[in-house]
Structures are given as structure tokens and as C-alpha cells.
Scaffold this motif. Structure first.
Motif, mmCIF file in Angstrom:
data_model
loop_
_atom_site.group_PDB
_atom_site.id
_atom_site.type_symbol
_atom_site.label_atom_id
_atom_site.label_comp_id
_atom_site.label_asym_id
_atom_site.label_seq_id
_atom_site.Cartn_x
_atom_site.Cartn_y
_atom_site.Cartn_z
ATOM 1 N N GLU A 1 0.848 -1.195 0.000
ATOM 2 C CA GLU A 1 0.000 0.000 0.000
ATOM 3 C C GLU A 1 0.875 1.233 0.000
ATOM 4 O O GLU A 1 2.032 1.184 0.429
ATOM 5 N N ALA A 2 0.304 2.360 -0.441
ATOM 6 C CA ALA A 2 1.019 3.632 -0.380
ATOM 7 C C ALA A 2 1.369 3.909 1.078
ATOM 8 O O ALA A 2 0.623 3.574 1.990
ATOM 9 N N GLY A 3 2.550 4.480 1.291
ATOM 10 C CA GLY A 3 3.004 4.804 2.637
ATOM 11 C C GLY A 3 4.455 4.399 2.828
ATOM 12 O O GLY A 3 5.213 4.255 1.872
ATOM 13 N N LYS A 4 4.834 4.203 4.082
ATOM 14 C CA LYS A 4 6.208 3.843 4.410
ATOM 15 C C LYS A 4 6.531 2.429 3.927
ATOM 16 O O LYS A 4 5.703 1.532 4.012
ATOM 17 N N ALA A 5 7.759 2.272 3.431
ATOM 18 C CA ALA A 5 8.247 0.968 2.982
ATOM 19 C C ALA A 5 9.759 0.967 3.137
ATOM 20 O O ALA A 5 10.368 2.005 3.415
ATOM 21 N N TYR A 6 10.360 -0.198 2.975
ATOM 22 C CA TYR A 6 11.814 -0.278 2.958
ATOM 23 C C TYR A 6 12.232 -1.078 1.724
ATOM 24 O O TYR A 6 11.544 -1.984 1.286
ATOM 25 N N VAL A 7 13.367 -0.662 1.169
ATOM 26 C CA VAL A 7 13.866 -1.251 -0.074
ATOM 27 C C VAL A 7 15.313 -1.681 0.131
ATOM 28 O O VAL A 7 16.068 -1.014 0.835
ATOM 29 N N GLU A 8 15.672 -2.794 -0.476
ATOM 30 C CA GLU A 8 17.052 -3.254 -0.546
ATOM 31 C C GLU A 8 17.421 -3.373 -2.020
ATOM 32 O O GLU A 8 16.581 -3.779 -2.835
ATOM 33 N N ALA A 9 18.651 -3.003 -2.348
ATOM 34 C CA ALA A 9 19.124 -3.124 -3.729
ATOM 35 C C ALA A 9 20.526 -3.716 -3.724
ATOM 36 O O ALA A 9 21.314 -3.455 -2.807
ATOM 37 N N THR A 10 20.816 -4.510 -4.752
ATOM 38 C CA THR A 10 22.095 -5.200 -4.850
ATOM 39 C C THR A 10 22.549 -5.219 -6.306
ATOM 40 O O THR A 10 21.737 -5.422 -7.201
ATOM 41 N N ILE A 11 23.840 -5.020 -6.508
ATOM 42 C CA ILE A 11 24.432 -5.273 -7.826
ATOM 43 C C ILE A 11 25.112 -6.630 -7.722
ATOM 44 O O ILE A 11 26.010 -6.826 -6.900
ATOM 45 N N VAL A 12 24.650 -7.569 -8.523
ATOM 46 C CA VAL A 12 25.226 -8.918 -8.511
ATOM 47 C C VAL A 12 25.629 -9.293 -9.937
ATOM 48 O O VAL A 12 24.898 -9.036 -10.890
ATOM 49 N N GLU A 13 26.816 -9.844 -10.052
ATOM 50 C CA GLU A 13 27.347 -10.294 -11.336
ATOM 51 C C GLU A 13 27.321 -11.815 -11.376
ATOM 52 O O GLU A 13 27.560 -12.479 -10.369
ATOM 53 N N LEU A 14 27.021 -12.371 -12.524
ATOM 54 C CA LEU A 14 27.153 -13.817 -12.735
ATOM 55 C C LEU A 14 28.576 -14.051 -13.231
ATOM 56 O O LEU A 14 28.868 -14.014 -14.422
ATOM 57 N N HIS A 15 29.478 -14.253 -12.291
ATOM 58 C CA HIS A 15 30.921 -14.357 -12.538
ATOM 59 C C HIS A 15 31.284 -15.795 -12.905
ATOM 60 O O HIS A 15 31.015 -16.708 -12.130
ATOM 61 N N PRO A 16 31.896 -16.009 -14.073
ATOM 62 C CA PRO A 16 32.234 -17.378 -14.474
ATOM 63 C C PRO A 16 33.397 -17.937 -13.660
ATOM 64 O O PRO A 16 34.469 -17.352 -13.618
ATOM 65 N N VAL A 17 33.144 -19.060 -12.981
ATOM 66 C CA VAL A 17 34.178 -19.748 -12.206
ATOM 67 C C VAL A 17 34.158 -21.216 -12.623
ATOM 68 O O VAL A 17 33.175 -21.907 -12.366
ATOM 69 N N GLY A 18 35.204 -21.656 -13.275
ATOM 70 C CA GLY A 18 35.271 -23.046 -13.716
ATOM 71 C C GLY A 18 34.119 -23.430 -14.630
ATOM 72 O O GLY A 18 33.656 -24.556 -14.590
ATOM 73 N N GLY A 19 33.623 -22.486 -15.408
ATOM 74 C CA GLY A 19 32.529 -22.765 -16.339
ATOM 75 C C GLY A 19 31.142 -22.549 -15.751
ATOM 76 O O GLY A 19 30.155 -22.597 -16.469
ATOM 77 N N LEU A 20 31.050 -22.325 -14.426
ATOM 78 C CA LEU A 20 29.745 -22.072 -13.800
ATOM 79 C C LEU A 20 29.595 -20.591 -13.459
ATOM 80 O O LEU A 20 30.529 -19.976 -12.948
ATOM 81 N N PRO A 21 28.430 -20.008 -13.711
ATOM 82 C CA PRO A 21 28.215 -18.608 -13.325
ATOM 83 C C PRO A 21 27.842 -18.525 -11.842
ATOM 84 O O PRO A 21 26.753 -18.919 -11.447
#
Length: 152
Positions: free
Chosen positions: A114-134
Motif C-alpha cells: 500500500e502507499a506509505g512507508k516501505a523499505y527497499v534493498e538493492a544489490t548489484i550482482v554479477e554472474l561471474h564465471p568460475v570453472g565454467g559455472l556462473p
């Protein structure tokens, strides 16, 4: 062990890590380069159909795989966090804007936002290749910032 079950197990592990991305451990944030940042605007929007729009800025560098700005939103009344979209990040060391849109699913365990107070989280995440797996590599995390959710 055959290759197919091993790949399925690895893919499941990557998916589990990506779902948890907005709740990155504190040591991930501490290890991030101080020049890499993500900010959250103090106001978000909620449309009459429940679609939420969140925005802010980010800066990241040296990504060797695809990177994303992910975000979650919650309100104290329900205690439930909702994932709101994901924006492809350009990790070139420059400051960029991000905007995520999404319509949270609601059910018996979660009240609609609903409109009003809220909290937000944000993240920058990379799919980093390690041994062929992201595998996820966190560039920046912004934990539980208070915002105002307004009707649009």
C-alpha cells in the motif's frame, strides 16, 4: 557420477544463490570496492494494478559476466519482502540510473503493498564465471533503506 546430475545440482545451487542476492552476507558488502555503489531513490510508485516502480543509481566496474541491479521491497505491517524486477547493469565505472518494475504476488501469507512507508534493498550482482559455472559476485549492497511508496 554422470555429467547431467552434476550440472543440474550446480544449476540449482546457482539459482538458490541468485534468489538470495538482495540479502547478501555482510562480508560480501565489506569486500566490495568502495567505488562501487548502489543508491535507492526516497520515493517509489505503486500503480492501481499493484505494479511497483523503484529506482536509483549505481556504479560498478570490472564485471567479467552479466551484472544486474536487483531490488526488494517490504512494509513493516506484513514483514514480507517482494522482489521487484532486475535491471541489466553496465559495469564501466560510470554512474548510471536503474529502474525496476514488478507486480508482487499476494496470497494468504502476504498482504498487498500500500502507499506509505516501505523499505527497499538493492544489490548489484554479477554472474561471474568460475570453472565454467556462473556464480554470484556482489559488487554493492544497499540494505533496508526507508522510502515512501506513492500512488501513481
Amino acid at each position: 557420477m554422470s555429467l547431467r546430475p552434476a550440472l543440474a545440482t550446480a544449476a540449482g545451487a546457482v539459482l538458490l544463490l541468485l534468489v538470495a542476492a538482495p540479502s547478501a552476507p555482510a562480508d560480501s558488502a565489506a569486500a566490495a570496492d568502495p567505488k562501487e555503489t548502489v543508491t535507492i531513490d526516497g520515493t517509489g510508485r505503486i500503480a492501481s494494478d499493484g505494479t511497483v516502480t523503484l529506482s536509483g543509481t549505481y556504479r560498478c566496474a570490472d564485471a567479467s559476466g552479466p551484472a544486474f541491479v536487483s531490488s526488494t521491497i517490504g512494509q513493516q505491517a506484513s514483514g514480507v519482502r517482494h522482489g521487484i524486477g532486475g535491471t541489466l547493469a553496465v559495469c564501466d565505472g560510470k554512474k548510471h540510473s536503474w529502474q525496476n518494475m514488478g507486480r508482487p504476488q499476494t496470497g494468504t501469507a502476504s498482504a498487498p503493498l500500500e502507499a506509505g512507508k516501505a523499505y527497499v534493498e538493492a544489490t548489484i550482482v554479477e554472474l561471474h564465471p568460475v570453472g565454467g559455472l556462473p556464480l554470484p559476485r556482489f559488487h554493492a549492497v544497499q540494505d533496508k533503506q526507508d522510502i515512501t511508496l506513492t500512488k501513481s
